[in-house]
Design a protein around this motif. Structure first.
Motif, PDB file in Angstrom:
ATOM      1  N   ALA A 140       0.833  -1.197   0.000  1.00 55.54           N
ATOM      2  CA  ALA A 140       0.000   0.000   0.000  1.00 55.54           C
ATOM      3  C   ALA A 140       0.869   1.248   0.000  1.00 55.54           C
ATOM      4  O   ALA A 140       2.016   1.226   0.467  1.00 55.54           O
ATOM      5  CB  ALA A 140      -0.912   0.015   1.233  1.00 55.54           C
ATOM      6  N   ASP A 141       0.331   2.339  -0.537  1.00 54.51           N
ATOM      7  CA  ASP A 141       1.021   3.624  -0.506  1.00 54.51           C
ATOM      8  C   ASP A 141       0.994   4.228   0.894  1.00 54.51           C
ATOM      9  O   ASP A 141       1.898   4.969   1.277  1.00 54.51           O
ATOM     10  CB  ASP A 141       0.377   4.601  -1.492  1.00 54.51           C
ATOM     11  CG  ASP A 141       0.529   4.138  -2.929  1.00 54.51           C
ATOM     12  OD1 ASP A 141       1.584   3.543  -3.248  1.00 54.51           O
ATOM     13  OD2 ASP A 141      -0.409   4.355  -3.719  1.00 54.51           O
ATOM     14  N   ALA A 142      -0.074   3.933   1.638  1.00 56.20           N
ATOM     15  CA  ALA A 142      -0.208   4.436   3.009  1.00 56.20           C
ATOM     16  C   ALA A 142      -0.938   3.391   3.833  1.00 56.20           C
ATOM     17  O   ALA A 142      -1.842   2.714   3.340  1.00 56.20           O
ATOM     18  CB  ALA A 142      -0.968   5.759   3.033  1.00 56.20           C
ATOM     19  N   VAL A 143      -0.538   3.263   5.078  1.00 56.39           N
ATOM     20  CA  VAL A 143      -1.170   2.328   6.007  1.00 56.39           C
ATOM     21  C   VAL A 143      -1.677   3.116   7.204  1.00 56.39           C
ATOM     22  O   VAL A 143      -0.947   3.930   7.779  1.00 56.39           O
ATOM     23  CB  VAL A 143      -0.182   1.244   6.481  1.00 56.39           C
ATOM     24  CG1 VAL A 143      -0.808   0.370   7.563  1.00 56.39           C
ATOM     25  CG2 VAL A 143       0.257   0.383   5.303  1.00 56.39           C
ATOM     26  N   VAL A 144      -2.946   2.877   7.583  1.00 56.32           N
ATOM     27  CA  VAL A 144      -3.536   3.545   8.746  1.00 56.32           C
ATOM     28  C   VAL A 144      -3.761   2.511   9.836  1.00 56.32           C
ATOM     29  O   VAL A 144      -4.453   1.516   9.619  1.00 56.32           O
ATOM     30  CB  VAL A 144      -4.883   4.220   8.383  1.00 56.32           C
ATOM     31  CG1 VAL A 144      -5.481   4.872   9.623  1.00 56.32           C
ATOM     32  CG2 VAL A 144      -4.682   5.242   7.274  1.00 56.32           C
ATOM     33  N   LEU A 277       3.084   5.660   7.436  1.00 54.34           N
ATOM     34  CA  LEU A 277       2.246   5.109   8.504  1.00 54.34           C
ATOM     35  C   LEU A 277       1.469   6.221   9.198  1.00 54.34           C
ATOM     36  O   LEU A 277       2.040   7.224   9.640  1.00 54.34           O
ATOM     37  CB  LEU A 277       3.097   4.368   9.523  1.00 54.34           C
ATOM     38  CG  LEU A 277       2.350   3.679  10.670  1.00 54.34           C
ATOM     39  CD1 LEU A 277       1.431   2.581  10.134  1.00 54.34           C
ATOM     40  CD2 LEU A 277       3.342   3.099  11.686  1.00 54.34           C
ATOM     41  N   PHE A 278       0.153   6.012   9.315  1.00 53.59           N
ATOM     42  CA  PHE A 278      -0.740   6.961   9.967  1.00 53.59           C
ATOM     43  C   PHE A 278      -1.528   6.220  11.048  1.00 53.59           C
ATOM     44  O   PHE A 278      -1.615   4.995  11.039  1.00 53.59           O
ATOM     45  CB  PHE A 278      -1.703   7.570   8.949  1.00 53.59           C
ATOM     46  CG  PHE A 278      -1.017   8.305   7.834  1.00 53.59           C
ATOM     47  CD1 PHE A 278      -0.867   9.673   7.872  1.00 53.59           C
ATOM     48  CD2 PHE A 278      -0.506   7.610   6.733  1.00 53.59           C
ATOM     49  CE1 PHE A 278      -0.226  10.345   6.838  1.00 53.59           C
ATOM     50  CE2 PHE A 278       0.133   8.269   5.697  1.00 53.59           C
ATOM     51  CZ  PHE A 278       0.281   9.643   5.758  1.00 53.59           C
ATOM     52  N   VAL A 279      -2.111   6.979  11.982  1.00 57.05           N
ATOM     53  CA  VAL A 279      -2.924   6.366  13.033  1.00 57.05           C
ATOM     54  C   VAL A 279      -4.273   7.071  13.125  1.00 57.05           C
ATOM     55  O   VAL A 279      -4.397   8.258  12.819  1.00 57.05           O
ATOM     56  CB  VAL A 279      -2.229   6.419  14.419  1.00 57.05           C
ATOM     57  CG1 VAL A 279      -1.021   5.510  14.463  1.00 57.05           C
ATOM     58  CG2 VAL A 279      -1.845   7.856  14.784  1.00 57.05           C
ATOM     59  N   ASN A 280      -5.269   6.321  13.533  1.00 50.92           N
ATOM     60  CA  ASN A 280      -6.584   6.869  13.876  1.00 50.92           C
ATOM     61  C   ASN A 280      -7.167   5.915  14.911  1.00 50.92           C
ATOM     62  O   ASN A 280      -7.945   5.014  14.587  1.00 50.92           O
ATOM     63  CB  ASN A 280      -7.487   6.978  12.656  1.00 50.92           C
ATOM     64  CG  ASN A 280      -8.755   7.750  12.956  1.00 50.92           C
ATOM     65  OD1 ASN A 280      -8.796   8.561  13.873  1.00 50.92           O
ATOM     66  ND2 ASN A 280      -9.800   7.501  12.180  1.00 50.92           N
ATOM     67  N   VAL A 281      -6.780   6.111  16.150  1.00 49.05           N
ATOM     68  CA  VAL A 281      -7.064   5.130  17.192  1.00 49.05           C
ATOM     69  C   VAL A 281      -7.110   5.830  18.551  1.00 49.05           C
ATOM     70  O   VAL A 281      -6.682   6.984  18.685  1.00 49.05           O
ATOM     71  CB  VAL A 281      -5.964   4.032  17.193  1.00 49.05           C
ATOM     72  CG1 VAL A 281      -4.654   4.569  17.719  1.00 49.05           C
ATOM     73  CG2 VAL A 281      -6.401   2.785  17.954  1.00 49.05           C
ATOM     74  N   GLY A 282      -7.633   5.135  19.555  1.00 48.93           N
ATOM     75  CA  GLY A 282      -7.629   5.677  20.917  1.00 48.93           C
ATOM     76  C   GLY A 282      -8.808   6.566  21.238  1.00 48.93           C
ATOM     77  O   GLY A 282      -8.688   7.502  22.035  1.00 48.93           O
ATOM     78  N   VAL A 297      -9.696  14.679  10.197  1.00 44.99           N
ATOM     79  CA  VAL A 297      -8.323  15.027  10.566  1.00 44.99           C
ATOM     80  C   VAL A 297      -7.352  14.084   9.858  1.00 44.99           C
ATOM     81  O   VAL A 297      -6.321  14.503   9.310  1.00 44.99           O
ATOM     82  CB  VAL A 297      -8.135  14.951  12.098  1.00 44.99           C
ATOM     83  CG1 VAL A 297      -6.673  15.165  12.472  1.00 44.99           C
ATOM     84  CG2 VAL A 297      -9.016  15.980  12.801  1.00 44.99           C
ATOM     85  N   LEU A 298      -7.684  12.788   9.874  1.00 41.01           N
ATOM     86  CA  LEU A 298      -6.841  11.793   9.216  1.00 41.01           C
ATOM     87  C   LEU A 298      -6.760  12.048   7.711  1.00 41.01           C
ATOM     88  O   LEU A 298      -5.681  11.956   7.107  1.00 41.01           O
ATOM     89  CB  LEU A 298      -7.395  10.397   9.476  1.00 41.01           C
ATOM     90  CG  LEU A 298      -6.703   9.245   8.744  1.00 41.01           C
ATOM     91  CD1 LEU A 298      -5.305   9.033   9.304  1.00 41.01           C
ATOM     92  CD2 LEU A 298      -7.526   7.966   8.842  1.00 41.01           C
ATOM     93  N   ALA A 299      -7.882  12.376   7.093  1.00 43.53           N
ATOM     94  CA  ALA A 299      -7.909  12.619   5.648  1.00 43.53           C
ATOM     95  C   ALA A 299      -6.984  13.764   5.274  1.00 43.53           C
ATOM     96  O   ALA A 299      -6.286  13.714   4.251  1.00 43.53           O
ATOM     97  CB  ALA A 299      -9.336  12.913   5.196  1.00 43.53           C
ATOM     98  N   ASP A 300      -6.963  14.808   6.110  1.00 43.01           N
ATOM     99  CA  ASP A 300      -6.048  15.917   5.856  1.00 43.01           C
ATOM    100  C   ASP A 300      -4.601  15.437   5.874  1.00 43.01           C
ATOM    101  O   ASP A 300      -3.788  15.810   5.031  1.00 43.01           O
ATOM    102  CB  ASP A 300      -6.228  17.007   6.916  1.00 43.01           C
ATOM    103  CG  ASP A 300      -7.519  17.787   6.738  1.00 43.01           C
ATOM    104  OD1 ASP A 300      -8.134  17.664   5.663  1.00 43.01           O
ATOM    105  OD2 ASP A 300      -7.910  18.510   7.669  1.00 43.01           O
ATOM    106  N   ALA A 301      -4.266  14.611   6.878  1.00 40.95           N
ATOM    107  CA  ALA A 301      -2.886  14.144   7.029  1.00 40.95           C
ATOM    108  C   ALA A 301      -2.470  13.246   5.864  1.00 40.95           C
ATOM    109  O   ALA A 301      -1.384  13.402   5.300  1.00 40.95           O
ATOM    110  CB  ALA A 301      -2.735  13.398   8.352  1.00 40.95           C
TER     111      ALA A 301
END
Length: 336
Positions: A140-144, A277-282, A297-301
């Motif tokens: 993948a190009d990006a992993v969340v 690598l990105f996160v959207n958790v917690g 917020v994640l989409a912006d990043a």
């Protein structure tokens, strides 16, 4: 309070846009907060004749929750907030997934456990995909990372520490029989100081309260603590003595699940120091309420949108409000 309002608005905006409000029984009908001087001094009742206590039947709360009977001698306070919304997050999520598949060609793969993150072998330590439990590699190009309460071990495979700890929560959900469907709880009530939450969800009523810290596990929340399940049942019966009149209490379904808890209870949404690598958790106790807002917020990043502030204090080019970008910033703990 601002974040809570923004989160609710974002979720309801998506539901209206995609036609999910009816499917997910999404309503903004408010919340009743009942503070009692002692447990069991406020009743929810399906009939006005169910108690002989002195009841303040003329309180404005009865315009919203006519099933609430108040033992006035033991009531400390009673408040109603008309702006709180509610609905079924499971129906919302399933409906939104269907919309994504139908309109945007999104592909969802269920039942595939991710075993580790894949790192490039060119010395850059960039995440380039994932490895499943079967050994398959998905590039993948990006992993969340959004693996809920058990995200920490997965993040560690890329050398990243994510401060998320499982908090197991307990609930009881009971069906509302047809004969009491219109005379029982309508919306949402919070009892204090016990912090018992009672919520009407379509043809069901859900009761929930406390949680417990638990170890990180790869197989889910693990077996429940029987004593806590019993304690929740006793608490409901103490605060709502006539609960059997409101719902099919005898057959109430017990549930336990892990909440992904951060130190400040706000989610971690955005980029990490590991490239790709990105996160959207917690999201802690507010997963559904903050899900759509944190997704923006994640989409912006992921899109690489500039997050510098403009003259009005907003994020330039962003779809997410600045207060959320700041509150959800994964770097706020200065761990990386």
């Amino acid at each position: 309070l601002e974040l809570a309002q923004l989160g609710q608005k974002a979720t309801f905006d998506v539901a209206r846009k995609e036609g999910l409000t009816t499917l997910a029984d999404m309503r903004i009908e408010g919340r009743c907060s009942v503070k009692t001087a002692q447990p069991g001094s406020a009743w929810l009742s399906s009939t006005l004749s169910s108690t002989s206590a002195a009841c303040s039947l003329n309180h404005p709360i009865h315009n919203h929750e006519p099933a609430v009977l108040l033992a006035a001698n033991h009531l400390a306070s009673l408040d109603f907030s008309g702006e709180d919304g509610q609905g079924c997050c499971a129906s919302f999520s399933k409906g939104l997934a269907a919309v994504c598949e139908r309109r945007h060609g999104t592909t969802f793969s269920a039942g595939i456990a991710v075993h580790a993150l894949l790192l490039s072998d060119d010395g850059s330590s960039r995440v380039i995909g994932v490895r499943t439990h079967k050994g398959d590699e998905i590039r993948a190009d990006a992993v969340v990372l959004c693996a809920g309460a058990n995200v920490a071990p997965l993040a560690a495979t890329a050398g990243l520490y994510v401060p998320v700890q499982p908090l197991r929560g307990y609930s009881l959900t009971a069906q509302v029989p047809g004969r009491t469907a219109t005379s029982t709880l309508r919306t949402h009530i919070v009892f204090s100081p016990s912090s018992l939450y009672v919520t009407r969800l379509g043809s069901q009523i859900r009761f929930t309260c406390f949680g417990e810290m638990s170890p990180v596990r790869s197989d889910g929340p693990g077996p429940p603590t029987v004593a806590l399940q019993s304690a929740l049942r006793r608490l409901v019966e103490l605060e709502v003595p006539n609960v059997a009149q409101l719902c099919d209490w005898v057959n109430a379904v017990e549930w336990v699940g892990s909440r992904p808890l951060t130190p400040d209870c706000y989610p971690l949404s955005g980029r990490t120091p590991v490239a790709g690598l990105f996160v959207n958790v917690g999201h802690s106790f507010n997963g559904w309420r903050e899900a759509t807002l944190s997704a923006r917020v994640l989409a912006d990043a992921v899109s690489g949108i500039c997050v510098t502030e403009g003259r009005a204090g907003r994020v330039v080019g962003s779809v997410a409000p600045n207060v959320a970008v700041r509150a959800f910033d994964p770097a706020r703990y200065r761990l990386w």
